[in-house]
Design an enzyme around this catalytic site. Structure first.
Site, PDB file in Angstrom:
ATOM      1  N   LYS A 181       2.818 -49.613  16.622  1.00 27.80           N
ATOM      2  CA  LYS A 181       2.299 -50.846  16.015  1.00 27.80           C
ATOM      3  C   LYS A 181       3.155 -52.026  16.476  1.00 27.80           C
ATOM      4  CE  LYS A 181       1.437 -52.555  11.286  1.00 27.80           C
ATOM      5  NZ  LYS A 181       1.558 -52.182   9.863  1.00 27.80           N
ATOM      6  N   SER A 197      -2.638 -52.874   7.316  1.00 30.61           N
ATOM      7  CA  SER A 197      -2.427 -53.704   8.480  1.00 30.61           C
ATOM      8  C   SER A 197      -2.333 -52.926   9.781  1.00 30.61           C
ATOM      9  CB  SER A 197      -1.158 -54.526   8.301  1.00 30.61           C
ATOM     10  OG  SER A 197      -0.066 -53.683   8.074  1.00 30.61           O
ATOM     11  N   SER A 252      -0.559 -49.811   4.235  1.00 29.96           N
ATOM     12  CA  SER A 252      -0.955 -50.151   5.607  1.00 29.96           C
ATOM     13  C   SER A 252      -1.045 -49.026   6.615  1.00 29.96           C
ATOM     14  CB  SER A 252      -0.002 -51.216   6.157  1.00 29.96           C
ATOM     15  OG  SER A 252      -0.163 -52.390   5.420  1.00 29.96           O
TER      16      SER A 252
END
Lengths: 498, 95, 499
Positions: C93, C168, C192
């Protein structure tokens, strides 16, 4: 009727004396650890700009702080030396504000649970009759925090340059209660703190280099009033003399303002060393809201009794303790003790010396006299003094047993030894023929010779001119080629003249 | 919780963010609704409950005092928008 | 039953060579038997990433880097010196630092920033020969539940491109869902990792707070952030956790507790029956989509049939988890994001004429709307007049929620619930109302507030073919038990192929 406008410099003493000056200090002291408080970069003064840095110091994304154990130890040492309560549970808080020399946009400090609470330092000043007065100045607390980087203003360009070497350096901040009452006391307080941190080996306490800095808070109030007056902060003072000047000026400024009926504002002021005056900042400072909250990236510090005791047992002795010891154990006057404990190295030297000779007062005189002069002139510290305590002790013994005279010791032997530090004083004295002549018969002969050569002076002496004794002694000394024992010469002359 | 323009601008200044006049109304409204929603916590009785300041049970997680400079000056300055060989630069700070 | 992920591909455009590997073990088997090589694997993933660009899962793809690494690892495999993760093609990420590579937290404010160091968790995986194929799109500064707030544009759910993947860690979840890499590393602050895993039909694990070092994770909320793996199988999640977890000299909050060999946990003993609690509201509330309620009830039934005790539980403080979360995370974020000021790295506004405008313009131009809103909220709750009413209050409530959770977990081995109240919603559906968006986290935030570990495992599809997730949570630092049981559940209970 005209009203008189008072100014800080033209203020009648009677008015000034109506007011009590109240002073509090925040002293920032850089710690002598090898690495910074939370980052591992080198903690050292100087160095090429931006070479003592790391991802954490530059606050790169993804970085986290890790506490330096030594800094905790040093803070505890300081707290113990000042009689503080060492907090068993202490945490770090974030102090949030924006400034280019503050990379994270917050400073890691302590707010809710500082490492040391209370405590204080005793300072000695003189009262009006020149008698020493001792007062204890209390601390509110002592806490750990990190220092900021440096902004460098290049006169030519429109930019400010940033050097992060200093960013993250460990500081202890000592916050005093508003106990100080005069510029003199304030100076003595900072002096004592500087001595203390050097004694404890936690800082070099160097104000010129910025390892010791003070923010001074000054207010005045009429004597007898309980309420404090409006407080003014003077920031970043870096010399004791200037602190004292600033306090004195600020006191006068505030009193004259009050006497003139002017308003006083709680503000931050700066000190101008040229003019000796304080001035308000041009830009009005908005009250900052630091939004302190416990730093979630750090865990609490728990100090057990054992750990604190361990730190205590490894602490060097403190100036006050040593002063008391010198007075009680070695019987030297308080004044001497004060001078001898000015630095830890000097105190150490004296103690060693006292282990090798019992003539403590003489030892003290030597250190305060010839040794100190030498150190001052040559710009050396006692730690680098060429003569060992052993050598000096031997020299003292020679004097005290009257093997050599005091004047020969100071004027001849001492300088010679400085040239050849490894040499034995006794051996040197013998080789140089400095041994004092204590032969009564010989000296008596010389005395007779001198007195017979100046009959009118003898008469003058006997008529009352006692000052001539010095001349007679001098003449006998010359005849003895400087080796006559002055005490003995004095005695013999006195016998013959009276 | 109702907040006024002044409070919004004060907070924006503390955070070094700009709020344009045309954004004010919408921002105030959304912040107010979130803050009001947050006030639900008043329904919870927290008498005598200590605040949870640290999520970890760890204590004394410290390191030895060993110096190590993990970033060369070049690397440290390299990401800066304005710098020379020695310093990072910002517009002059007015004292 | 192996779970087929690839809804996105029709028969004709499915690259036939890249098998649908469920586990790293399967990949390593093929490598060992010469069926494939690392270089081949990387090539095929790169081709897929290229083909699926419109999903926008990746911000940057390390084509030459990863091929080079693949070559090196193939050589190591031949020499017999390869690490435990050889053959793993991983995406990270865009909040995880990787030395000499850009990292931006999905934000303009870190434009052109290259990290000089690697996150500990990532380094540990690299040390075992994982190959990083690229950095993955995410909500800006990990603030979001839909991956619609990234500077790099929205990410699309491979099951339905008109829908969000969740956030996210949206890019990270989609990448695994669409077979663009074998596993991803995301971060979970309020859900997330788990929520996008649920929306995308893959496995997402949030370890206990402090289990994995946060060094090198761009901080959002320091006391909530957890790095977590997104994988196709629980088995892989266990392996990745084992390698990443444990004490680290750079992180003061990481736990010094021993790391069990999660990958070597014995399979769940069928005869071992447990006590499981499920949130009553989650199967009764109208706010939860019917298909989700139904699937959850079916799981409960099946668990009972297997002989486990499954009981409804009340968590009176559950609903306060969300405001507690938002007060504390916005506060911490407002401070963590203060370093993004245009001075030492990242974006600096051209409009800056003096220091004040440098700060204000850089930050206002560099941060997106949601991030600015949360910074303002966080600054507000920390400000002098409101600190006690909001911040301290939230910390007290947090303590109560943690106790309540711990209490429950002494009576029950596991707590289960849906991961989300709905399946993937449409792009743009919730962006106008931030509060609506926040409420989507209701089932996931609890684990972040309490610091407990939780995993999202696939639990079928709804009537539109959209994935449903099931969350299993247990006591802090009991990941061994959690992973073992959820693997068992994946194998025996969750029946994903409900069409």
């Amino acid at each position: 009727m005209t009203s008189t406008e008072f100014t800080p410099t033209e203020l009648p003493d009677e008015l000034l004396e109506k007011y009590e000056t109240v002073i509090g200090l925040e002293v920032h002291c850089q710690l002598l650890t090898d690495s910074k408080l939370f980052a591992s970069d080198t903690n050292r003064f100087g160095g090429e700009p931006n070479t003592h840095i790391s991802p954490l110091t530059l606050a790169l994304p993804g970085t986290l702080p890790k506490l330096n154990q030594k800094a905790v130890e040093y803070a505890v040492r300081l707290g113990l030396a000042c009689g503080c309560d060492i907090s068993r549970h202490t945490i770090f808080d974030r102090k949030n504000y924006f400034y280019p020399d503050l990379p994270k946009g917050y400073q890691i400090s302590q707010d809710k649970a500082p490492i040391c609470v209370g405590g204080g330092v005793t300072v000695t000043t003189k009262d009006q009759e020149n008698n020493p007065v001792e007062r204890t100045i209390r601390f509110h607390h002592i806490h750990l925090e990190e220092d900021a980087g440096k902004s460098v203003h290049d006169g030519s360009s429109s930019d400010t340059q940033l050097d992060y070497n200093r960013a993250g350096t460990p500081l202890v901040e000592m916050v005093s209660e508003p106990d100080l009452r005069s510029a003199e006391e304030t100076g003595a307080f900072v002096t004592e703190i500087r001595r203390l941190v050097r004694y404890l080996d936690i800082s070099d306490g160097n104000m010129e280099e910025g390892s010791l800095r003070c923010d001074v808070n000054v207010s005045v109030r009429p004597f007898g009033q309980e309420e404090y007056g409006t407080k003014v902060e003077i920031k970043n003072m870096n010399s004791i003399r200037n602190i004292m000047r600033a306090v004195e000026y600020e006191r006068r400024r505030q009193v004259s303002a009050l006497e003139n009926g002017d308003a006083l504002f709680q503000e931050t002021r700066m000190f101008d060393a040229e003019t000796g005056e304080t001035y308000g900042m041009r830009v009005k400072e908005t009250m900052n809201d630091y939004r302190y909250f416990p730093d979630p990236d750090l865990c609490p510090v728990e100090l057990t009794e054992e750990r604190v005791q361990a730190i205590k047992s490894q602490m060097p002795a403190l100036p006050r303790e040593l002063r008391e010891k010198f007075v009680s154990q070695y019987g030297i006057p308080a004044y001497d003790a004060e001078l001898l404990t000015d630095t830890r190295d000097m105190a150490r030297y004296f103690e060693e010396l006292c282990g090798l000779t019992t003539h403590y007062k003489t030892a003290s005189n030597w250190l305060m006299g010839p040794v100190r002069s030498y150190l001052n002139e040559s710009g050396t510290e006692i730690a680098a003094f060429p003569l060992t305590p052993g050598t000096l002790a031997e020299l003292i013994e020679l004097i005290e047993t009257q093997v050599i005279s005091h004047s020969v010791a100071t004027q001849k032997a001492f300088p010679a030894l400085l040239e050849e530090p490894g040499r034995s004083p006794r051996e040197l004295a013998e080789a140089s023929d400095w041994l004092q002549n204590r032969n009564t018969n010989e000296l008596e002969t010389l005395v007779e010779e001198v007195l017979q050569s100046m009959p009118d002076k003898v008469k003058a002496y006997q008529k009352g001119k006692k000052g001539l004794m010095g001349l007679f002694v001098g003449e006998v000394m010359k005849k003895s080629k400087g080796k006559g024992d002055p005490k003995m010469i004095n005695q013999l002359l006195a016998q013959k003249l009276n | 919780m109702k907040i006024d323009r002044e409070a919004l601008h004060k907070v924006a200044h503390l955070a070094r963010l700009e709020v344009k006049p045309e954004e004010e109304a919408a921002l105030l409204a959304s912040m107010e609704s979130v803050l009001t929603w947050m006030e639900q916590l008043d329904e919870v009785d927290t008498e005598g409950v200590e605040p949870l300041t640290h999520m970890t049970d760890e204590v004394n997680n410290w390191r030895e005092d060993v110096a190590k400079n993990a970033l060369s000056r070049e690397d440290g300055l390299g990401n800066a928008p304005s710098h020379d060989e020695t310093y990072i630069k910002v517009p002059k700070v007015i004292e | 039953m192996p779970y087929r992920l690839c809804f996105c591909f029709s028969e004709d455009n499915f690259p036939p060579e890249l098998k649908d590997y469920q586990t790293l073990a399967a990949i390593q088997h093929d490598l060992k038997t010469g069926v494939s090589t690392c270089v081949e694997l990387v090539r095929l993933y790169l081709a897929r990433i290229e083909a699926e660009q419109h999903l926008n899962a990746f911000v940057e793809v390390y084509s030459s880097d990863s091929l080079q690494r693949a070559e090196e690892i193939d050589a190591k495999l031949t020499a017999g010196t390869a690490g435990r993760l050889a053959g793993l093609v991983l995406g990270i990420k865009d909040v995880l630092c990787y030395a000499a590579h850009g990292v931006q937290a999905g934000s303009k404010i870190l434009d052109n920033y290259k990290s000089p160091f690697t996150a500990t968790a990532v380094q540990r995986l690299l040390d075992e020969d994982a190959i990083i194929i690229g950095r993955q799109n995410c909500d800006e500064f990990a603030m979001g539940s839909s991956n619609e707030s990234s500077y790099f544009g929205v990410v699309r759910n491979a099951a339905d491109r008109a829908r969000v993947p969740g956030g996210s860690s949206g890019g990270s979840a989609v990448a695994v869902q669409a077979g663009l890499c074998h596993a991803s590393l995301g971060s979970d602050t309020g859900g997330s990792v788990r929520q996008p895993a649920a929306f995308c039909g893959v496995v997402g694990l949030k370890p206990s707070y402090g289990r994995v070092s946060r060094w090198g994770l761009i901080a959002y909320a320091s006391s909530f952030d957890c790095i977590g793996p997104i994988t196709k199988s629980v088995e892989d999640a266990a392996l990745l956790l084992e390698i990443m977890a444990g004490a680290d000299e750079f992180d003061s909050t990481v736990s010094t507790k021993q790391v069990p060999a999660y990958s070597k946990s014995r399979t769940w003993n069928e005869s071992q029956k447990v006590r499981i609690g499920y949130l009553r509201e989650s199967v009764e509330s109208e706010a939860v989509a019917p298909a989700i309620r139904q699937r959850t009830l079916e799981v409960i039934e099946q668990l009972r049939e297997q002989g486990h005790t499954v009981e409804p539980v009340e968590m009176p403080l559950l609903k306060y988890g969300l405001p507690t979360y938002y007060i504390l995370t916005t506060a911490e974020a407002s401070s963590n994001l203060a370093r993004f000021d245009g001075v030492r790295y990242g974006y600096r506004s051209q409009q800056a004429s003096d220091l004040e405008s440098l700060y204000k313009k850089s930050r206002t131009e560099g941060f997106g709307e949601e991030v600015r809103r949360r910074i303002l909220l966080g600054t507000f709750v920390l400000s002098a007049n409101y600190y006690d009413a909001y911040y301290t209050k939230a910390q007290r409530v947090r303590k109560l929620i943690r106790s309540e959770t711990e209490q429950l977990l002494t009576r029950y081995d596991f707590l289960i619930s849906p991961v989300t109240p709905t399946t993937a919603f449409k792009l743009g559906e919730k962006t106008d109302d931030s509060l609506q968006m926040y409420l989507a986290d209701i089932f996931t935030v609890g684990a972040n507030v309490a610091g407990t570990p939780a995993i999202a495992i696939p639990n079928g599809l709804d009537e539109n073919g959209l994935p449903i997730g099931l969350q299993v949570m247990t006591q802090a630092f009991e990941e061994e038990k959690l992973l073992s049981f959820s693997q068992y559940m994946s194998a025996t209970i969750a029946t994903p192929e409900k069409v």
